[in-house]
Design a protein around this motif. Structure first.
Motif, PDB file in Angstrom:
ATOM      1  N   PHE A  26       8.435  69.448  39.062  1.00 41.31           N
ATOM      2  CA  PHE A  26       9.558  69.244  40.113  1.00 41.31           C
ATOM      3  C   PHE A  26       9.206  67.890  40.852  1.00 41.31           C
ATOM      4  O   PHE A  26      10.099  67.230  40.864  1.00 41.31           O
ATOM      5  N   GLY A  27       8.048  67.880  41.612  1.00 39.20           N
ATOM      6  CA  GLY A  27       7.833  66.734  42.528  1.00 39.20           C
ATOM      7  C   GLY A  27       7.740  65.444  41.523  1.00 39.20           C
ATOM      8  O   GLY A  27       8.285  64.508  42.006  1.00 39.20           O
ATOM      9  N   ARG A  28       7.240  65.447  40.344  1.00 40.64           N
ATOM     10  CA  ARG A  28       7.144  64.004  39.760  1.00 40.64           C
ATOM     11  C   ARG A  28       8.620  63.853  38.997  1.00 40.64           C
ATOM     12  O   ARG A  28       8.789  62.609  39.088  1.00 40.64           O
ATOM     13  N   LEU A  29       9.606  64.832  38.810  1.00 41.89           N
ATOM     14  CA  LEU A  29      10.617  64.490  38.256  1.00 41.89           C
ATOM     15  C   LEU A  29      11.476  64.021  39.532  1.00 41.89           C
ATOM     16  O   LEU A  29      12.306  62.951  39.367  1.00 41.89           O
ATOM     17  N   VAL A  33      13.615  60.517  39.738  1.00 42.85           N
ATOM     18  CA  VAL A  33      14.968  60.373  40.065  1.00 42.85           C
ATOM     19  C   VAL A  33      15.362  59.378  41.244  1.00 42.85           C
ATOM     20  O   VAL A  33      16.100  58.585  41.104  1.00 42.85           O
ATOM     21  N   ALA A  34      14.566  59.400  42.485  1.00 40.96           N
ATOM     22  CA  ALA A  34      14.679  58.593  43.471  1.00 40.96           C
ATOM     23  C   ALA A  34      14.397  57.188  43.240  1.00 40.96           C
ATOM     24  O   ALA A  34      15.298  56.213  43.746  1.00 40.96           O
ATOM     25  N   THR A  35      13.598  56.674  42.411  1.00 40.85           N
ATOM     26  CA  THR A  35      13.298  55.434  41.916  1.00 40.85           C
ATOM     27  C   THR A  35      14.505  55.088  41.315  1.00 40.85           C
ATOM     28  O   THR A  35      15.041  53.822  41.328  1.00 40.85           O
ATOM     29  N   LEU A  36      15.150  55.706  40.399  1.00 42.42           N
ATOM     30  CA  LEU A  36      16.230  55.245  39.406  1.00 42.42           C
ATOM     31  C   LEU A  36      17.135  54.916  40.430  1.00 42.42           C
ATOM     32  O   LEU A  36      18.016  54.281  40.282  1.00 42.42           O
ATOM     33  N   LEU A  37      17.639  56.055  41.310  1.00 42.38           N
ATOM     34  CA  LEU A  37      18.780  55.895  41.995  1.00 42.38           C
ATOM     35  C   LEU A  37      18.864  54.526  43.027  1.00 42.38           C
ATOM     36  O   LEU A  37      19.481  54.093  43.347  1.00 42.38           O
ATOM     37  N   ARG A  38      17.604  54.510  43.614  1.00 42.45           N
ATOM     38  CA  ARG A  38      17.385  53.411  44.524  1.00 42.45           C
ATOM     39  C   ARG A  38      17.474  51.962  43.854  1.00 42.45           C
ATOM     40  O   ARG A  38      17.665  51.029  44.360  1.00 42.45           O
ATOM     41  N   GLY A  39      17.035  51.978  42.579  1.00 42.55           N
ATOM     42  CA  GLY A  39      17.057  50.695  41.638  1.00 42.55           C
ATOM     43  C   GLY A  39      15.727  50.065  41.812  1.00 42.55           C
ATOM     44  O   GLY A  39      15.598  48.680  41.313  1.00 42.55           O
ATOM     45  N   LYS A  40      14.516  50.779  42.295  1.00 37.79           N
ATOM     46  CA  LYS A  40      13.254  49.968  42.357  1.00 37.79           C
ATOM     47  C   LYS A  40      12.745  49.658  41.014  1.00 37.79           C
ATOM     48  O   LYS A  40      11.801  48.916  40.831  1.00 37.79           O
ATOM     49  N   HIS A  41      13.287  50.044  39.820  1.00 39.28           N
ATOM     50  CA  HIS A  41      12.712  49.867  38.573  1.00 39.28           C
ATOM     51  C   HIS A  41      13.559  48.544  37.907  1.00 39.28           C
ATOM     52  O   HIS A  41      13.003  48.114  36.867  1.00 39.28           O
ATOM     53  N   LYS A  42      14.372  48.012  38.750  1.00 39.29           N
ATOM     54  CA  LYS A  42      15.055  46.765  38.176  1.00 39.29           C
ATOM     55  C   LYS A  42      14.434  45.524  38.747  1.00 39.29           C
ATOM     56  O   LYS A  42      13.735  45.515  39.988  1.00 39.29           O
ATOM     57  N   PRO A  43      14.421  44.609  37.854  1.00 36.32           N
ATOM     58  CA  PRO A  43      13.691  43.116  38.552  1.00 36.32           C
ATOM     59  C   PRO A  43      14.583  42.604  39.789  1.00 36.32           C
ATOM     60  O   PRO A  43      14.121  41.842  40.451  1.00 36.32           O
ATOM     61  N   CYS A  44      16.122  42.891  39.698  1.00 35.55           N
ATOM     62  CA  CYS A  44      16.830  42.328  40.813  1.00 35.55           C
ATOM     63  C   CYS A  44      16.913  43.459  41.934  1.00 35.55           C
ATOM     64  O   CYS A  44      18.050  43.166  42.737  1.00 35.55           O
TER      65      CYS A  44
END
Length: 141
Positions: A26-29, A33-44
């Protein structure tokens, strides 16, 4: 001279990501999810702009928990009146309202501002395999 490019809200390209919670911790998922929602995985990524993607979580009730968390961890609610504190265990939350459990966990990892409230609206959680966003989905996670 190099200039840092700041993303603008109208230039952001959003995608739909489907994450299957079955047999995942659960915690790793939730951190994913939080990283994808925030957009931190994108270069922009820009901190003051909503750069994130839409996230659809399926099989929400089938996530794994380590230790004795299912029986020991409690969630409290309070209406504001004296003596109105109520508590539910993690097991009860997972059985009755897994959507609420995921939103509570992700909300704690987002900014506590207008931006955070806008970001959390892009999270869709479903307890089964099926979801109504199949037309938008572009990536499987």
């Amino acid at each position: 001279m190099k200039i840092t490019k700041m993303a603008k809200a109208n230039e952001i390209k959003r995608e739909w990501v489907v994450l299957d919670a079955k047999d995942k911790t659960f915690g790793r998922l939730i951190t994913e999810v939080a990283t994808l929602l925030r957009g931190k995985h994108k270069p922009c990524y820009t901190p003051h702009v909503d750069c994130g993607d839409f996230v659809v979580v399926i099989n929400a009730g089938k996530a794994k928990f380590s230790g004795m968390k299912l029986d020991d961890k409690e969630y409290f609610t309070h209406s504001g009146y004296f003596g109105s504190t109520k508590s539910k265990t993690l097991r009860e939350m997972l059985e009755k309202h897994p959507e609420k459990l995921y939103k509570l966990a992700v909300r704690g990892m987002l900014p506590k501002t207008k931006l955070g409230r806008a970001i959390i609206k892009k999270l869709k959680v479903y307890n089964s395999e099926t979801h109504p966003h199949s037309a938008q989905v572009s990536k499987q996670g």
